[in-house]
Write a protein that holds these residues in place. Structure first.
Motif, PDB file in Angstrom:
ATOM      1  N   PHE A   1       0.846  -1.157   0.157  1.00 47.47           N
ATOM      2  CA  PHE A   1       0.097   0.006  -0.038  1.00 47.47           C
ATOM      3  C   PHE A   1       0.891   1.350   0.080  1.00 47.47           C
ATOM      4  CE2 PHE A   1      -2.789  -3.296   1.914  1.00 47.47           C
ATOM      5  CZ  PHE A   1      -3.784  -3.268   1.244  1.00 47.47           C
ATOM      6  N   HIS A   2       0.729   2.165  -0.871  1.00 52.18           N
ATOM      7  CA  HIS A   2       1.413   3.385  -1.222  1.00 52.18           C
ATOM      8  C   HIS A   2       0.607   4.581  -0.638  1.00 52.18           C
ATOM      9  CE1 HIS A   2       4.710   1.605  -3.820  1.00 52.18           C
ATOM     10  NE2 HIS A   2       3.789   0.815  -4.013  1.00 52.18           N
ATOM     11  N   GLY A   3       1.059   5.242   0.484  1.00 50.89           N
ATOM     12  CA  GLY A   3       0.313   6.586   0.581  1.00 50.89           C
ATOM     13  C   GLY A   3       1.251   7.610   0.857  1.00 50.89           C
ATOM     14  N   GLN A   4       1.295   8.569   1.736  1.00 52.68           N
ATOM     15  CA  GLN A   4       2.031   9.707   1.845  1.00 52.68           C
ATOM     16  C   GLN A   4       2.908   9.696   3.007  1.00 52.68           C
ATOM     17  OE1 GLN A   4       3.507  12.334  -0.499  1.00 52.68           O
ATOM     18  NE2 GLN A   4       4.993  12.412   1.775  1.00 52.68           N
ATOM     19  N   GLY A   5       3.973   9.622   3.534  1.00 50.43           N
ATOM     20  CA  GLY A   5       4.444   9.711   4.680  1.00 50.43           C
ATOM     21  C   GLY A   5       4.447  11.161   5.110  1.00 50.43           C
ATOM     22  N   ASN A   6       4.301  11.282   6.673  1.00 53.41           N
ATOM     23  CA  ASN A   6       3.929  12.606   7.163  1.00 53.41           C
ATOM     24  C   ASN A   6       4.331  12.489   8.601  1.00 53.41           C
ATOM     25  OD1 ASN A   6       3.592  15.415   6.977  1.00 53.41           O
ATOM     26  ND2 ASN A   6       2.312  14.984   5.450  1.00 53.41           N
TER      27      ASN A   6
ATOM     28  N   ARG B   1       2.658 -10.995   8.691  1.00 49.33           N
ATOM     29  CA  ARG B   1       3.726 -10.173   8.762  1.00 49.33           C
ATOM     30  C   ARG B   1       3.172  -8.966   8.101  1.00 49.33           C
ATOM     31  NH1 ARG B   1       8.923 -10.648   4.825  1.00 49.33           N
ATOM     32  NH2 ARG B   1      10.028  -8.824   5.455  1.00 49.33           N
ATOM     33  N   LEU B   2       3.450  -7.755   8.835  1.00 43.66           N
ATOM     34  CA  LEU B   2       2.972  -6.411   8.184  1.00 43.66           C
ATOM     35  C   LEU B   2       4.244  -5.386   8.465  1.00 43.66           C
ATOM     36  CD1 LEU B   2      -0.448  -4.847   8.651  1.00 43.66           C
ATOM     37  CD2 LEU B   2       1.572  -3.708   9.303  1.00 43.66           C
ATOM     38  N   VAL B   3       4.520  -4.898   7.553  1.00 43.58           N
ATOM     39  CA  VAL B   3       5.870  -3.908   7.732  1.00 43.58           C
ATOM     40  C   VAL B   3       5.681  -2.611   7.162  1.00 43.58           C
ATOM     41  CG1 VAL B   3       8.286  -3.804   7.097  1.00 43.58           C
ATOM     42  CG2 VAL B   3       7.409  -6.102   7.616  1.00 43.58           C
ATOM     43  N   PRO B   4       5.401  -1.532   8.134  1.00 41.47           N
ATOM     44  CA  PRO B   4       5.387  -0.198   7.717  1.00 41.47           C
ATOM     45  C   PRO B   4       6.604   0.199   7.424  1.00 41.47           C
ATOM     46  CG  PRO B   4       5.095  -0.426  10.045  1.00 41.47           C
ATOM     47  CD  PRO B   4       5.468  -1.684   9.539  1.00 41.47           C
ATOM     48  N   ASN B   5       6.836   1.285   6.581  1.00 42.43           N
ATOM     49  CA  ASN B   5       8.025   2.247   6.081  1.00 42.43           C
ATOM     50  C   ASN B   5       7.748   3.557   6.369  1.00 42.43           C
ATOM     51  OD1 ASN B   5      10.806   2.459   5.217  1.00 42.43           O
ATOM     52  ND2 ASN B   5       9.640   3.321   3.341  1.00 42.43           N
ATOM     53  N   PRO B   6       8.483   4.137   7.291  1.00 47.80           N
ATOM     54  CA  PRO B   6       9.637   3.944   7.779  1.00 47.80           C
ATOM     55  C   PRO B   6       9.780   3.208   8.946  1.00 47.80           C
ATOM     56  CG  PRO B   6       9.454   6.567   8.198  1.00 47.80           C
ATOM     57  CD  PRO B   6       8.209   5.737   7.176  1.00 47.80           C
ATOM     58  N   GLY B   7       8.351   3.133   9.635  1.00 43.02           N
ATOM     59  CA  GLY B   7       8.248   2.425  10.753  1.00 43.02           C
ATOM     60  C   GLY B   7       8.704   3.121  12.303  1.00 43.02           C
ATOM     61  N   GLY B   8       8.376   4.412  12.136  1.00 40.41           N
ATOM     62  CA  GLY B   8       8.371   5.259  13.354  1.00 40.41           C
ATOM     63  C   GLY B   8       7.008   5.523  14.020  1.00 40.41           C
ATOM     64  N   THR B   9       7.101   5.561  15.390  1.00 40.29           N
ATOM     65  CA  THR B   9       6.060   5.690  16.004  1.00 40.29           C
ATOM     66  C   THR B   9       5.395   6.916  15.956  1.00 40.29           C
ATOM     67  OG1 THR B   9       6.862   4.326  18.270  1.00 40.29           O
ATOM     68  CG2 THR B   9       5.161   5.510  18.634  1.00 40.29           C
TER      69      THR B   9
ATOM     70  N   PRO C   1       3.162   6.177   7.882  1.00 44.88           N
ATOM     71  CA  PRO C   1       3.869   5.489   6.965  1.00 44.88           C
ATOM     72  C   PRO C   1       3.783   6.103   5.595  1.00 44.88           C
ATOM     73  CG  PRO C   1       2.446   4.035   7.953  1.00 44.88           C
ATOM     74  CD  PRO C   1       2.093   5.425   8.517  1.00 44.88           C
ATOM     75  N   SER C   2       4.819   5.787   4.843  1.00 42.90           N
ATOM     76  CA  SER C   2       4.758   6.174   3.355  1.00 42.90           C
ATOM     77  C   SER C   2       3.990   4.740   2.645  1.00 42.90           C
ATOM     78  CB  SER C   2       6.200   6.742   2.740  1.00 42.90           C
ATOM     79  OG  SER C   2       6.940   5.756   3.115  1.00 42.90           O
ATOM     80  N   THR C   3       4.696   3.703   2.923  1.00 40.67           N
ATOM     81  CA  THR C   3       4.107   2.306   2.648  1.00 40.67           C
ATOM     82  C   THR C   3       4.101   1.449   3.398  1.00 40.67           C
ATOM     83  OG1 THR C   3       6.432   1.511   2.146  1.00 40.67           O
ATOM     84  CG2 THR C   3       5.472   2.679   0.191  1.00 40.67           C
ATOM     85  N   VAL C   4       3.057   0.439   3.306  1.00 43.39           N
ATOM     86  CA  VAL C   4       2.913  -0.691   4.357  1.00 43.39           C
ATOM     87  C   VAL C   4       2.797  -1.943   3.569  1.00 43.39           C
ATOM     88  CG1 VAL C   4       1.221  -1.669   5.891  1.00 43.39           C
ATOM     89  CG2 VAL C   4       1.685   0.795   6.114  1.00 43.39           C
TER      90      VAL C   4
END
Length: 400
Positions: free
Chosen positions: A216-221, A261-269, A273-276
């Motif tokens: 999934f592509h979104g907008q990191g912010n 398994r689910l991995v968000p990027n960049p994974g900060g609290t 996320p920009s992608t999952v």
């Protein structure tokens, strides 16, 4: 002569995962290399001739290698935080069966080998049964070499660091031609034998199953500075997909759908996320219903993504159609083992990959917990002994 329980005890400290519990043993990591070395030492101590094939699978031959061989074995790698028995029980039972046959002064009339397949679980590079798939030619060599582990290391790089030549990976017609019959012993991944009150069974079939990645592509912010109405958060459609997977599977006869398994990027609290990435494991008794589940979930994923202003890409990472083991071979083994029951399995195995190419069969050893791919996976010592005895009886009949 060592029984399966003594052999299991000898490797009990290798690859213990202190964080997850259980064991984490992945192809070419330190734990898996230790197990390879241990197996080689054990095989050579029994006078077996050890060699690695072009795909880094290990073969231990009783006598000279040759065609129409009786082959047994399994794997030594695990899922992350897996149980002790999945894979290793088949390997140690094969070694124990050799000891039992030697104690009877048995001499095989056909070539006999114990094999350890590489990367059966797909715990590092994501594709299950990679060693047997490469051997059988059911995965493209270039695609396999480009696979990456979670740290970004390609399979080609890992093979090279292991000391093997990645250019040699691929369909191994010579090794495949040598397999006359293949029998894999495995701890049961379910409660069938508990309910039947039997220690050993034979396999009848394997569910159609595969793995798909939804990106999934979104907008990191910024989590604090971005208003809810201004967000394109890919975690929302990813989360909805997880819930829908359970609903779709529940509505499919014999269906199973799992997001493990689910991995968000960049994974900060504090970061949107920009992608999952979401990995879906889907299974059912038939190809058509398995595919139908994935088709429905893919359509829902696109709908959920669009509602959040996101995009989604779906990639099939591996797939195996329904496997029906050769009934004559299955019934032959059942007859040798006092009418051992035939059970289906929802788990994939190297035997299932090879079944399309050679006569293949499986033996299951009772698992009193019914739990697998978790630390609670178990087999009682007496049942492990029964499994090794059953495998020895089968090998004696086939090779003698």
């Amino acid at each position: 002569m060592a029984g399966p329980n003594e052999l299991m005890a000898a490797i009990a400290e290798v690859g213990v995962d202190r964080r997850r519990g259980g064991y984490s043993r992945h192809v070419f990591d330190d734990a898996e290399r230790q197990l390879r070395e241990w197996f080689t030492e054990q095989a050579e101590a029994r006078g077996l001739r050890v060699e690695a094939d072009r795909n880094t699978n290990i073969w231990a031959w009783w006598g000279e290698p040759g065609d129409d061989a009786v082959v047994t074995g399994s794997h030594l790698d695990s899922v992350p935080g897996g149980g002790a028995f999945d894979g290793p029980l088949g390997v140690v039972s094969a070694l124990s069966a050799v000891d039992l046959l030697r104690a009877r002064d048995f001499q095989p009339r056909r070539p006999l080998a114990v094999v350890v397949f590489a990367e059966e679980e797909g715990g590092r590079f994501g594709v299950p049964c990679l060693g047997s798939r490469l051997l059988a030619g059911t995965i493209d060599r270039d695609r396999a070499l480009a696979l990456r582990d979670p740290d970004g290391v390609t399979l080609a790089e890992a093979v090279r660091s292991f000391g093997a030549d990645p250019a040699r990976l691929g369909c191994d017609e010579e090794a495949l031609r040598r397999i006359g019959q293949f029998v894999e012993l495995h701890v049961e991944q379910g409660r069938g034998l508990v309910d039947l009150d039997r220690p050993v069974a034979v396999a009848s079939s394997i569910l159609a199953h595969g793995r798909w990645r939804f990106r999934f592509h979104g907008q990191g912010n910024h989590a604090g500075a971005t208003l809810i109405g201004d967000r394109r958060d890919p975690m929302l459609p990813a989360s909805r997909l997880v819930l829908e997977a359970r609903r779709v599977a529940a509505g499919t006869e014999g269906g199973r759908a799992t997001v493990g398994r689910l991995v968000p990027n960049p994974g900060g609290t504090n970061v949107i996320p920009s992608t999952v990435d979401v990995w879906l494991d889907a299974r059912s008794p038939e190809d058509r219903s398995t595919r139908a589940m994935v088709t429905e979930l893919s359509a829902l994923a696109r709908e959920f993504a669009a509602a959040e202003g996101c995009d989604v890409a779906v990639t099939e990472e591996s797939y195996g159609d329904t496997v029906h083991f050769d009934t004559a071979f299955r019934d032959q083994l059942s007859g040798l083992l006092d009418g051992a029951p035939a059970l289906p399995t929802g788990a994939g195995h190297d035997a299932g990959v090879l079944a399309a190419e050679v006569p293949a069969a499986m033996l299951f050893v009772r698992n009193p917990t019914g739990i697998s791919h978790a630390p609670e996976e178990h087999a009682e010592p007496d049942d492990c002994e029964s499994g090794a005895q059953a495998l020895a009886r089968v090998l004696e009949h086939l090779a003698g």
